[in-house]
Write a protein that holds these residues in place. Structure first.
Motif, PDB file in Angstrom:
ATOM      1  N   GLU A  16       0.819  -1.198   0.000  1.00  0.00           N
ATOM      2  CA  GLU A  16       0.000   0.000   0.000  1.00  0.00           C
ATOM      3  C   GLU A  16       0.867   1.269   0.000  1.00  0.00           C
ATOM      4  N   LEU A  17       2.001   1.200   0.742  1.00  0.00           N
ATOM      5  CA  LEU A  17       2.922   2.344   0.745  1.00  0.00           C
ATOM      6  C   LEU A  17       3.484   2.607  -0.643  1.00  0.00           C
ATOM      7  N   ASN A  18       3.866   1.509  -1.316  1.00  0.00           N
ATOM      8  CA  ASN A  18       4.399   1.668  -2.676  1.00  0.00           C
ATOM      9  C   ASN A  18       3.342   2.255  -3.616  1.00  0.00           C
ATOM     10  N   LEU A  25      -8.540   6.984  -2.173  1.00  0.00           N
ATOM     11  CA  LEU A  25      -8.279   5.543  -2.017  1.00  0.00           C
ATOM     12  C   LEU A  25      -6.973   5.298  -1.297  1.00  0.00           C
ATOM     13  N   ALA A  26      -5.914   6.072  -1.667  1.00  0.00           N
ATOM     14  CA  ALA A  26      -4.609   5.855  -1.040  1.00  0.00           C
ATOM     15  C   ALA A  26      -4.666   6.134   0.437  1.00  0.00           C
ATOM     16  N   GLU A  69       2.198  17.589   0.540  1.00  0.00           N
ATOM     17  CA  GLU A  69       3.345  17.614   1.441  1.00  0.00           C
ATOM     18  C   GLU A  69       3.078  16.771   2.683  1.00  0.00           C
ATOM     19  N   ALA A  70       1.835  16.829   3.175  1.00  0.00           N
ATOM     20  CA  ALA A  70       1.502  16.017   4.353  1.00  0.00           C
ATOM     21  C   ALA A  70       1.592  14.518   4.059  1.00  0.00           C
ATOM     22  N   MET A  71       1.119  14.133   2.881  1.00  0.00           N
ATOM     23  CA  MET A  71       1.216  12.712   2.497  1.00  0.00           C
ATOM     24  C   MET A  71       2.660  12.275   2.381  1.00  0.00           C
ATOM     25  N   ARG A 126       3.998  11.814   5.872  1.00  0.00           N
ATOM     26  CA  ARG A 126       3.530  10.550   6.491  1.00  0.00           C
ATOM     27  C   ARG A 126       4.254   9.338   5.919  1.00  0.00           C
ATOM     28  N   GLN A 127       4.468   9.311   4.629  1.00  0.00           N
ATOM     29  CA  GLN A 127       5.184   8.192   4.025  1.00  0.00           C
ATOM     30  C   GLN A 127       6.602   8.102   4.549  1.00  0.00           C
TER      31      GLN A 127
END
Length: 844
Positions: free
Chosen positions: A711-713, A774-775, A835-837, A840-841
């Motif tokens: 899911e991260l990828n 979805l992500a 930027e927030a996403m 988090r990643q």
């Protein structure tokens, strides 16, 4: 028809006439066969050969389509078996029994049925009943009722004539419930006749096997029929060929007809219990809830409550039951556990002896319960365990628990000992009797009255077994009151024990054997040599020898009167006596016997001793003294040898007792080791289950981690796609590259003026909204809070507002400043979310 009557078939060979197409020719052939068989000289006569060499020929005879010819053909078969013997039976039985029964027993003619049954009885008598019974039993499943009834009648006749000692009734008893359930009343009547005939031979064991499978009405009718023949002693009317000699040798009295009673245990098939035990049995037995333990023992009792159990591994089950009996606080669970032990012991019988250490002491210890139903269940379980072992196996535990501090335990153990003594079939050994009497005498001095009564019952039962005289040493020191109690128990006791067969007598030493030569009638004047030979024999005097000894003094006196003075008789006798006294003393009793015999046989009588005028030898006083000394030495030697043998026997007995104790100790250690092995196996199984659970948990964690990484990828891919689209937008409108830093509102307005930018912006916003939603939903693994935040951030309202602001900026340059400000805010919000996403990643 006249031509048929006048036609003569005698010229046709007999074997061809037997299969002739005209039934009269066949009838004539069958009658002639019967005559030839009855007139045959021996079992190997030539008249038997054509039919014994081709059994198929006789199969056609016993299945003749004409009823008159059929009866004649079966009559010829009876004659063939009667005069042809075992050879005819063995050659014809495998081919003829089934077709003979199917054709003859279904016939409407009584004579044909009678001859068929007689032929079947000959097939049984000349060889064995099992092959005939095995051929008849499948016919009972035939659809023709009269054939089934006839077959049942034939089986009853076989049992009536040969009895259950010769015919194994197990297979017949198994098919009786099926016959009782038949729709035809004649079949049910014949089934009743078979059951009554079997009851005459088997008595009550038949009830326990047959009645539970019948309807209540049939049970009642059978009970009445059994009562009518109760006590009837049937006798075997016909004997097998192998039993004929024994039957002729047996007397006609009833004692010769006594057979061993039939055991219902041999009439049923063994049931595999271990394969049906629930998998959670041991788990429920270890539960802290008494209801779960009760359900577990109830299920086990339902499985084990059968007549016969197949031998298997019951070590762990009996260990758990023993632990439950001695430690469980709920008496209902204890009672059912005792019932389980009783059922297992009765179903396994002697195979249960190896599990006796697991439950026996637990049953004795739990005898302290005061509830009558629990005591009864424990007593029944003890009796069943004892039936699977021997008296010697249980005596040690009984003597240990009979000294228990609890009076209730002492009383119940003593009563169990009484039951053992009354049911045992062989009188215990003298040492065991001594231990039992000593323990019972101790009970007579107990303060509790029931314990004293139980001790008196033990002594009274032992007295019934060994007799009052043999019991005297054990009750001689009791007072009158206790002796009276023992005497009352003695009068009321019943025992089944019989003394062991006496061992063959030990042969006497060689010196005590009588002379191999028969002693003739007494003579008036015996010779001196005969007296010398008889003197050292050491045998007790018989009537002939005593008469001879009585006649010797008279002849001696007569000879002394006739002998001349100065005879050498006395001097020679003295010399012989002195020479015997000077011989060296032998070193052992056997050597003494041998040397004495050699001396007696090697010393010849002196020539001319005691001869009178007639020349008859006369006995001397020295020979009599010599015989007395020899006899005394022989007796002493025998006594010494006997004492030595007794001492050796005592040593052997002590060594055997020591070995027995060692064996019992080893057996106890073996039981403990087996218990330890079972516990280790349980622990190992638990560790394996724990390890399996850990492995599954680790695999689940790994699967979850791999899913999160994927899911991260995916999120990273979406972010890179968004960045590429942003770059494409900037490359499409280069003016945005320089002006975006200072005036983002202007950047957006200029980018939106082109038609391509308008189409891309609309598609980009929609696609970006979907992908980001979805992500964010996948990354948060279904978190409600994150989903709510994502849905609120990427709602269609905000998207539509952005589209409206962009479209309004592109269509009209003179729109209000408020619309451009909203478009700038939407753009800045999108950048902030990206930027927030990314942040988090990176953190993950």
């Amino acid at each position: 028809m006249e031509a048929d009557k006048e036609e003569d078939y005698s010229s046709i060979p007999l074997s061809e006439r037997a299969v002739h197409k005209v039934w009269k020719a066949r009838l004539n052939a069958y009658e002639e066969m019967t005559k030839q068989f009855s007139r045959s000289a021996s079992e190997s006569d030539s008249c038997f050969k054509p039919f014994l060499s081709d059994p198929a020929l006789y199969k056609k005879i016993v299945t003749d389509s004409n009823v008159a010819a059929l009866e004649a053909g079966i009559t010829s078969l009876v004659a063939c078996l009667q005069y042809g013997g075992a050879n005819a039976c063995q050659r014809l039985r495998g081919t003829l029994v089934t077709p003979l029964a199917e054709k003859g027993l279904a016939s409407v003619r009584a004579g044909t049925k009678q001859k068929t049954v007689e032929a079947l009885l000959y097939f049984v008598e000349l060889d064995s009943p099992d092959p005939v019974v095995d051929e008849l039993l499948p016919i009972l499943s035939n659809k023709l009722p009269k054939l089934v009834a006839g077959t049942a009648m034939a089986l009853r006749e076989i049992i009536t004539n040969f009895g259950t000692k010769t015919v194994n009734p197990k297979a017949i008893v198994k098919v009786l419930p099926k016959l009782f359930a038949h729709t035809d009343k004649n079949v049910r009547a014949e089934a009743t006749n078979i059951a009554v005939e079997l009851y005459k031979w088997m008595a009550d064991p038949l009830k326990s096997v047959l009645l539970p499978d019948l309807k209540p009405v049939q049970q009642k009718d059978l009970e009445e029929a059994f009562e009518a023949v109760k006590g009837v002693q049937p006798k075997q009317q016909r004997f097998l060929l192998s039993q004929a000699a024994a039957a002729d040798a047996e007397p006609d009295d009833d004692s010769a007809q006594e057979d061993q009673p039939v055991d219902s245990y041999d009439l049923v098939d063994a049931v595999d219990v271990t394969s049906k035990i629930p998998s959670n049995f041991f788990e429920n037995m270890a539960s802290v809830k008494w209801k779960e333990r009760k359900e577990a023992v109830d299920e086990l009792f339902q499985l084990a409550n059968v007549a016969k159990i197949a031998d298997s591994d019951f070590a762990e089950i009996t260990r758990v039951l023993g632990k439950c009996i001695v430690k469980d606080a709920n008496v209902a669970v204890v009672m059912v556990a005792a019932n389980c032990v009783e059922s297992l012991a009765k179903g396994l019988r002697h195979n249960f002896a190896k599990y006796k250490p697991n439950v026996f002491t637990s049953l004795l210890e739990r005898s302290k319960e005061k509830k009558a139903s629990v005591i009864e269940a424990l007593g029944n379980a003890l009796d069943a365990v004892f039936e699977s072992t021997t008296f010697s196996d249980v005596l040690e535990d009984i003597l240990e628990f009979i000294k228990h501090k609890n009076p209730q335990v002492k009383e119940q153990v003593a009563l169990f000992l009484v039951r053992c003594l009354r049911t045992v079939r062989t009188i215990p050994k003298q040492a065991e009797i001594k231990h039992v009497c000593e323990a019972a005498t101790t009970l007579l001095a107990d303060t509790a009255k029931p314990v004293r009564a139980a001790g008196a019952d033990v002594l009274g039962t032992v007295m019934k077994m060994i007799g009052e005289r043999a019991m005297t040493p054990y009750i001689d020191g009791l007072d009158d009151i206790r002796k009276t109690m023992v005497k009352e128990s003695f009068d009321a006791a019943t025992v089944r024990a019989k003394p062991e067969k006496a061992a063959p007598p030990v042969p006497a030493p060689a010196s005590s054997k009588p002379s191999s030569k028969p002693t003739g009638p007494p003579r008036a004047r015996p010779s001196a040599s005969s007296v010398t030979k008889r003197a050292p024999s050491g045998t007790p005097p018989t009537s002939s020898s005593s008469s001879t000894s009585r006649s010797e003094p008279s002849s001696a006196s007569h000879s002394s009167r006739l002998a001349p003075p100065g005879s050498r008789t006395s001097r020679i006798g003295t010399t012989q006596t002195s020479s015997l006294r000077k011989e060296p003393v032998p070193s052992s009793p056997r050597a003494a016997v041998t040397s004495t015999r050699a001396a007696a046989s090697s010393t010849p009588p002196p020539r001319g001793t005691g001869r009178g005028l007639t020349g008859v030898s006369l006995p001397s006083s020295s020979s009599s003294s010599t015989s007395h000394s020899n006899n005394s030495s022989l007796l002493a030697a025998e006594k010494a040898e006997l004492s030595e043998l007794r001492r050796s026997r005592e040593e052997w007995q002590s060594s055997i007792a020591t070995l027995r104790q060692q064996v019992e100790a080893l057996q106890g250690e073996n039981a403990k080791l087996s218990q330890a092995v079972s516990e280790l196996q349980l622990n190992n199984q638990q560790l394996i289950e724990d390890h399996t659970r850990d492995v599954l948990s680790v695999k689940a964690k790994e699967t979850q981690l791999a899913r999160t990484r994927s899911e991260l990828n995916g999120a990273k891919t979406q972010i890179s796609g968004l960045q590429r689209e942003l770059e494409n937008v900037r490359s499409a409108n280069p003016q945005l590259t320089h002006a975006s830093r200072d005036d983002p509102v202007k950047d957006v307005r200029q980018a939106s003026n082109t038609p391509l930018a308008r189409r891309k912006s609309t598609a980009h916003v929609t696609e970006e909204e979907k992908e980001n939603g979805l992500a964010s939903s996948r990354i948060t693994n279904g978190s409600t809070f994150a989903s709510a935040r994502t849905s609120s951030a990427f709602s269609p309202i905000s998207t539509s507002a952005a589209e409206e602001s962009l479209s309004s900026g592109t269509t009209s340059a003179g729109d209000s400043v408020e619309s451009w400000r909203r478009a700038a805010e939407v753009t800045s919000q999108l950048k902030a979310r990206i930027e927030a996403m990314k942040a988090r990643q990176i953190r993950r």
